[in-house]
Design a protein around this motif. Structure first.
Motif, short mmCIF file in Angstrom:
data_model
loop_
_atom_site.label_atom_id
_atom_site.label_comp_id
_atom_site.label_asym_id
_atom_site.label_seq_id
_atom_site.Cartn_x
_atom_site.Cartn_y
_atom_site.Cartn_z
N PHE A 10 -23.66 23.55 -36.70
CA PHE A 10 -22.26 23.38 -37.09
C PHE A 10 -21.64 22.19 -36.37
N CYS A 11 -20.73 21.51 -37.08
CA CYS A 11 -19.96 20.41 -36.48
C CYS A 11 -18.54 20.44 -37.02
N ARG A 12 -17.60 19.84 -36.27
CA ARG A 12 -16.21 19.81 -36.76
C ARG A 12 -16.06 18.89 -37.96
N GLN A 13 -16.73 17.75 -37.90
CA GLN A 13 -16.69 16.82 -39.04
C GLN A 13 -17.97 16.00 -39.04
N SER A 14 -18.21 15.33 -40.16
CA SER A 14 -19.47 14.58 -40.29
C SER A 14 -19.34 13.19 -39.69
N CYS A 15 -20.13 12.89 -38.69
CA CYS A 15 -20.18 11.51 -38.22
C CYS A 15 -20.91 10.71 -39.30
N PHE A 16 -20.42 9.51 -39.58
CA PHE A 16 -20.93 8.79 -40.75
C PHE A 16 -22.38 8.29 -40.61
N TYR A 17 -22.91 8.29 -39.40
CA TYR A 17 -24.27 7.78 -39.18
C TYR A 17 -25.29 8.90 -39.03
N CYS A 18 -24.84 10.16 -39.05
CA CYS A 18 -25.68 11.26 -38.58
C CYS A 18 -26.66 11.79 -39.63
N GLY A 19 -27.94 11.89 -39.23
CA GLY A 19 -28.95 12.42 -40.14
C GLY A 19 -29.44 13.80 -39.74
N PHE A 20 -28.77 14.44 -38.77
CA PHE A 20 -29.19 15.78 -38.34
C PHE A 20 -28.72 16.84 -39.33
N HIS A 21 -29.28 18.05 -39.17
CA HIS A 21 -28.84 19.14 -40.04
C HIS A 21 -27.64 19.86 -39.42
N PHE A 22 -26.54 19.93 -40.17
CA PHE A 22 -25.36 20.65 -39.70
C PHE A 22 -24.48 20.99 -40.89
N SER A 23 -23.52 21.91 -40.67
CA SER A 23 -22.55 22.23 -41.70
C SER A 23 -21.16 22.19 -41.06
N GLY A 58 -29.13 22.62 -28.97
CA GLY A 58 -28.86 21.33 -29.62
C GLY A 58 -28.25 21.56 -30.99
N GLY A 59 -28.01 20.47 -31.70
CA GLY A 59 -27.38 20.69 -33.01
C GLY A 59 -27.32 19.42 -33.82
N GLY A 60 -26.29 19.42 -34.70
CA GLY A 60 -25.05 20.15 -34.64
C GLY A 60 -24.31 19.96 -33.31
N THR A 61 -23.35 20.83 -33.11
CA THR A 61 -22.54 20.78 -31.90
C THR A 61 -22.47 22.18 -31.29
N PRO A 62 -23.36 22.50 -30.37
CA PRO A 62 -23.36 23.84 -29.79
C PRO A 62 -22.03 24.23 -29.13
N THR A 93 -22.79 18.91 -26.13
CA THR A 93 -21.35 19.15 -26.30
C THR A 93 -20.67 17.91 -26.86
N ASN A 94 -19.51 18.13 -27.44
CA ASN A 94 -18.63 17.03 -27.78
C ASN A 94 -17.38 17.14 -26.91
N PRO A 95 -16.84 16.03 -26.44
CA PRO A 95 -15.69 16.06 -25.53
C PRO A 95 -14.53 16.91 -26.06
N ASN A 130 -16.68 7.80 -37.27
CA ASN A 130 -16.05 9.07 -37.66
C ASN A 130 -16.31 10.18 -36.64
N ARG A 131 -16.26 9.81 -35.37
CA ARG A 131 -16.35 10.82 -34.31
C ARG A 131 -15.03 11.58 -34.26
N CYS A 132 -15.09 12.86 -33.88
CA CYS A 132 -13.85 13.64 -33.88
C CYS A 132 -13.10 13.51 -32.54
S1 SF4 Z 1 -21.45 15.72 -33.79
FE1 SF4 Z 1 -23.62 15.16 -33.59
S2 SF4 Z 1 -24.72 16.48 -35.04
FE2 SF4 Z 1 -22.52 16.60 -35.54
S3 SF4 Z 1 -22.24 15.09 -37.18
FE3 SF4 Z 1 -21.76 14.07 -35.23
S4 SF4 Z 1 -23.71 13.13 -34.56
FE4 SF4 Z 1 -24.19 14.64 -36.14
#
Ligand code: SF4
Length: 371
Positions: A10-23, A58-62, A93-95, A130-132
């Motif tokens: 899971f993530c709050r929003q999609s970073c525009f460069y990210c290829g990981f699996h998240f919702s 890991g993630g996503g954003t744990p 983590t994200n800040p 597009n970082r949150c």
């Molecule tokens: S927070 Fe991390 S995993 Fe989530 S969209 Fe951004 S780069 Fe991808």
């Protein structure tokens, strides 16, 4: 050494460069957490009941999920696997999520290492990615983490479109102010099925040239070395004694790991197992007591080539005696001599190690040494 990786998709929003699996749809969090715990119970013998030295969220954003949910997963691991007293437990983590109370809670439940995704201290570049997080969050989080966590990593990205050399110097100066024990520096790549890929195809995005990324890599190597950080893997630096146990586990084919959650990978020395990269399919399958995974059995050739590829990424390199004794394979001398002459690699006793310039060509060099 063995590890457990838990993927929090899971993530709050999609970073525009990210290829990981998240919702970004957070309605499923509770049922995914329940299924992660169930998967741990079902697969508790995957590592043959050997001791666990590292647990990595890991993630996503744990950090997006509640502390009680992280604790529940952690307890399930402790109840079902044999966990070392000195286990390293890392949480990505994200800040944005790291307010003082949460940082303290994470520490209190036993997380002993944080990995913080900063990426850059430049507000314009954060926006482009597009970082949150905003700059205010980043500084307040780092100020709050430092007194509580003595062991933490900062992630940065370089070669971002529009980034200048001075931007990189500024990012590095900010990072070392907070004295993290570990720094991961990744070169931005345009991943398939990302917004950046779409923009790139339409000509809206101008990726940095290869030369910029190579120069930045060598500059970062030099800058961080001068500031006391050891370059111990292509993208990773640490203060003495603070190598990531989790990462080091991945780069050594003798070590095994159990990957839990959607898109997680596992390795038991004989095969690799890949969980499905889809939250709904994952939950549905686990609820039916089926692990939604494909298994790839590894041949001797796969294992030798992985040893070469992973080993050359690290400052330990690859050991020619080990390759000979364990696999009966001798590296092609003509390439070893050529790369040594070109100062892309050096030999220390029986180990072959890439120089920083060689690391820039690690994949190509590995291919030449493969079986
Ligand atoms: S927070 Fe991390 S995993 Fe989530 S969209 Fe951004 S780069 Fe991808």
């Amino acid at each position: 050494m063995n590890g457990v990786y838990v993927h929090i998709p899971f993530c709050r929003q999609s970073c525009f460069y990210c290829g990981f699996h998240f919702s970004v749809s957070l309605g499923d969090v509770e049922s995914v957490v329940e299924c992660l715990c169930r998967e741990i119970r079902v697969r508790k013998h995957y590592l043959n009941d050997e001791q666990i030295n590292t647990i990595y969220f890991g993630g996503g954003t744990p950090s997006i999920i509640e502390t009680r949910q992280i604790y529940k997963i952690l307890q399930t691991i402790r109840d079902n696997l044999i966990v070392s007293d000195n286990v390293e437990i890392t949480l990505e983590t994200n800040p944005n999520d790291l307010v003082k109370q949460k940082i303290q809670e994470l520490h209190d439940i036993g997380i002993n290492r944080l990995s913080i995704g900063i990426q850059t201290f430049n507000p314009k570049l954060l926006k482009l990615l597009n970082r949150c997080d905003d700059i205010k969050h980043i500084y307040s989080c780092l100020n709050d983490v430092y007194p509580i966590f003595k062991n933490y990593n900062i992630d940065i990205i370089y070669a971002i479109p529009g980034q200048t050399h001075n931007d990189i110097i500024y990012d590095l100066e900010q990072v070392i102010k907070f004295k993290p024990t570990h720094i991961s520096a990744y070169s931005l790549t345009i991943e398939p099925q990302t917004i950046f890929e779409i923009w790139n195809k339409r000509g809206i995005l101008k990726p940095k040239e290869d030369n910029f990324a190579s120069d930045a890599f060598l500059f970062i190597d030099d800058f961080l070395n001068q500031n006391g950080y050891k370059h111990y893997e292509i993208s990773n630096y640490c203060l003495e004694g603070f190598e990531s146990v989790h990462n080091s586990n991945y780069w050594n084919i003798e070590n095994k790991y159990l990957g839990i959650g959607p898109s997680a990978h596992s390795y038991n020395g004989e095969s690799r197992q890949y969980n499905v990269s889809n939250n709904s399919l994952y939950v549905k399958s686990i609820k039916n007591n089926k692990i939604p995974a494909t298994v790839e059995t590894l041949t001797k050739k796969n294992v030798v080539n992985e040893y070469i590829m992973l080993g050359l990424r690290t400052n330990k390199g690859i050991n020619v005696n080990y390759i000979q004794n364990k696999f009966g394979y001798t590296l092609p001398n003509e390439y070893v001599n050529l790369f040594t002459k070109l100062k892309l690699m050096e030999r220390k006793e029986n180990n072959i190690i890439l120089t920083p310039k060689g690391m820039l060509l690690a994949d190509k060099i590995s291919e030449k040494l493969f079986i």
